[in-house]
Design a protein around this motif. Structure first.
Motif, PDB file in Angstrom:
ATOM      1  N   ARG A  41      -8.880 -11.358   0.900  1.00 22.19           N
ATOM      2  CA  ARG A  41      -9.659 -12.560   0.556  1.00 22.19           C
ATOM      3  C   ARG A  41      -8.766 -13.644  -0.029  1.00 22.19           C
ATOM      4  NH1 ARG A  41     -13.433  -8.782  -1.449  1.00 22.19           N
ATOM      5  NH2 ARG A  41     -12.838  -9.248  -3.613  1.00 22.19           N
ATOM      6  N   ASP A  92      -8.336   0.811  -0.718  1.00 24.41           N
ATOM      7  CA  ASP A  92      -9.162   0.047   0.239  1.00 24.41           C
ATOM      8  C   ASP A  92      -9.815  -1.146  -0.457  1.00 24.41           C
ATOM      9  OD1 ASP A  92      -8.566   1.708   2.319  1.00 24.41           O
ATOM     10  OD2 ASP A  92     -10.492   2.758   2.351  1.00 24.41           O
ATOM     11  N   GLY A  93     -10.292  -0.915  -1.672  1.00 26.56           N
ATOM     12  CA  GLY A  93     -10.898  -2.008  -2.434  1.00 26.56           C
ATOM     13  C   GLY A  93      -9.886  -3.085  -2.760  1.00 26.56           C
ATOM     14  N   LEU A  94      -8.674  -2.662  -3.137  1.00 27.42           N
ATOM     15  CA  LEU A  94      -7.621  -3.628  -3.436  1.00 27.42           C
ATOM     16  C   LEU A  94      -7.220  -4.393  -2.176  1.00 27.42           C
ATOM     17  CD1 LEU A  94      -5.568  -4.859  -5.357  1.00 27.42           C
ATOM     18  CD2 LEU A  94      -4.058  -2.917  -4.890  1.00 27.42           C
ATOM     19  N   SER A  95      -7.196  -3.706  -1.031  1.00 24.22           N
ATOM     20  CA  SER A  95      -6.841  -4.350   0.225  1.00 24.22           C
ATOM     21  C   SER A  95      -7.828  -5.471   0.564  1.00 24.22           C
ATOM     22  CB  SER A  95      -6.823  -3.314   1.353  1.00 24.22           C
ATOM     23  OG  SER A  95      -6.509  -3.920   2.591  1.00 24.22           O
ATOM     24  N   ALA A  96      -9.106  -5.206   0.362  1.00 25.83           N
ATOM     25  CA  ALA A  96     -10.115  -6.230   0.629  1.00 25.83           C
ATOM     26  C   ALA A  96      -9.937  -7.423  -0.301  1.00 25.83           C
ATOM     27  CB  ALA A  96     -11.511  -5.634   0.466  1.00 25.83           C
ATOM     28  N   PHE A  97      -9.605  -7.148  -1.540  1.00 21.84           N
ATOM     29  CA  PHE A  97      -9.380  -8.214  -2.522  1.00 21.84           C
ATOM     30  C   PHE A  97      -8.180  -9.070  -2.126  1.00 21.84           C
ATOM     31  CE2 PHE A  97      -7.499  -9.694  -6.588  1.00 21.84           C
ATOM     32  CZ  PHE A  97      -8.572 -10.415  -7.074  1.00 21.84           C
ATOM     33  N   ARG A 152       0.831  -1.206   0.000  1.00 19.65           N
ATOM     34  CA  ARG A 152       0.000   0.000   0.000  1.00 19.65           C
ATOM     35  C   ARG A 152       0.868   1.260   0.000  1.00 19.65           C
ATOM     36  NH1 ARG A 152      -5.864   0.694   2.053  1.00 19.65           N
ATOM     37  NH2 ARG A 152      -6.146   2.929   1.734  1.00 19.65           N
ATOM     38  N   GLY A 192      -9.998   5.128  -1.627  1.00 20.63           N
ATOM     39  CA  GLY A 192     -11.055   4.199  -2.013  1.00 20.63           C
ATOM     40  C   GLY A 192     -10.537   3.086  -2.906  1.00 20.63           C
ATOM     41  N   LEU A 193      -9.660   3.452  -3.853  1.00 22.82           N
ATOM     42  CA  LEU A 193      -9.093   2.451  -4.757  1.00 22.82           C
ATOM     43  C   LEU A 193      -8.260   1.430  -3.997  1.00 22.82           C
ATOM     44  CD1 LEU A 193      -8.463   1.444  -7.645  1.00 22.82           C
ATOM     45  CD2 LEU A 193      -6.615   3.141  -7.735  1.00 22.82           C
TER      46      LEU A 193
END
Length: 259
Positions: A250, A242-247, A104, A239-240
């Protein structure tokens, strides 16, 4: 607006110049010019006057030499542009975090560095790089980014898709800002005056009751300056990522899987 294209010249010759693969004379007087000086002068012209002003003749004038003397070093404007694109992304390790600080932190650095690049060289948005020529500075930057993404669990293909997504965000933000600045320069009408001219009609539209959410917006909602530009950029980047972090979470580190 002028649009140029990377890789439109002699590809082999551009690569030779980018990587220093051409033969160099071992004897004779030291040449008055150098390829680095020519590229630096070309970047300076584009920065100051725009890409439309760039020509071999204009660069020669900047250097105080005859136009034909440039052709001893670079075949033409197309190849010169390839060299310029690699020059401006010269990698400074001191300006970037250690890749071990995490993916990040690395991507934040890449995005903010890309934003600064567009601020310093607005003409970059006028270059179609659908077919980029990969020079040493470009590869060094890519290596830095990929090192930061190591251990995320992303496949190699996904890593490059992430970098494309970050670049698209940065480029889109830069283009919006540049378009606004160019509109003011082109028309002679400031942003403030442009929106003020619409105010009487907008007031009547809000009074109809058809747009309750718009009518309820705070007065400073559309304030737009350097501070607001920074806020927009940082919000979008967060936002970009954060979305990648969630991906990535998983996936689990080190375990590439199919989407």
């Amino acid at each position: 607006m002028t649009t140029e294209h990377s890789g439109d010249g002699d590809i082999s010759r551009s690569l030779e110049l980018l990587w220093g693969l051409g033969e160099r004379p071992s004897r004779g007087p030291k040449p008055a010019l150098s390829l680095d000086r020519i590229v630096d002068a070309a970047v300076a012209v584009a920065d100051a006057e725009g890409l439309g002003a760039l020509s071999m003749r204009r660069v020669a004038a900047e250097l105080g030499v005859g136009t034909m003397s440039l052709y001893r070093y670079v075949p033409g404007k197309a190849e010169l542009l390839d060299l310029m694109l690699d020059k401006i992304v010269e990698f400074d390790p001191d300006a970037h975090p250690d890749p071990s600080d995490g993916w990040r932190t690395v991507l934040e650095s890449v995005a903010r560095g890309g934003r600064r690049l567009h601020q310093l060289h607005p003409w970059l948005l006028q270059v179609d790089q659908a077919r980029p020529l990969l020079g040493p500075n470009t590869l060094t930057g890519l290596e830095f980014a990929l090192t930061g993404l190591a251990g995320t669990g992303l496949t190699d293909r996904e890593k490059f898709q992430v970098l494309v997504a970050v670049d698209a965000f940065v480029t889109g933000h830069a283009r919006t800002r540049l378009n606004s600045a160019q509109a003011e320069k082109r028309t002679g009408i400031s942003d403030e005056d442009f929106w003020k001219a619409q105010e009487p009609v907008m007031i009547k539209a809000m009074e109809t009751g058809r747009y309750p959410h718009l009518a309820a917006l705070a007065e400073d909602t559309f304030a737009f300056g350097d501070k607001e530009d920074d806020e927009i950029f940082e919000l979008g980047l967060k936002g970009l990522l954060d979305g990648l972090s969630a991906f990535i979470e998983r996936r689990g580190p080190g375990r590439p899987k199919s989407p």
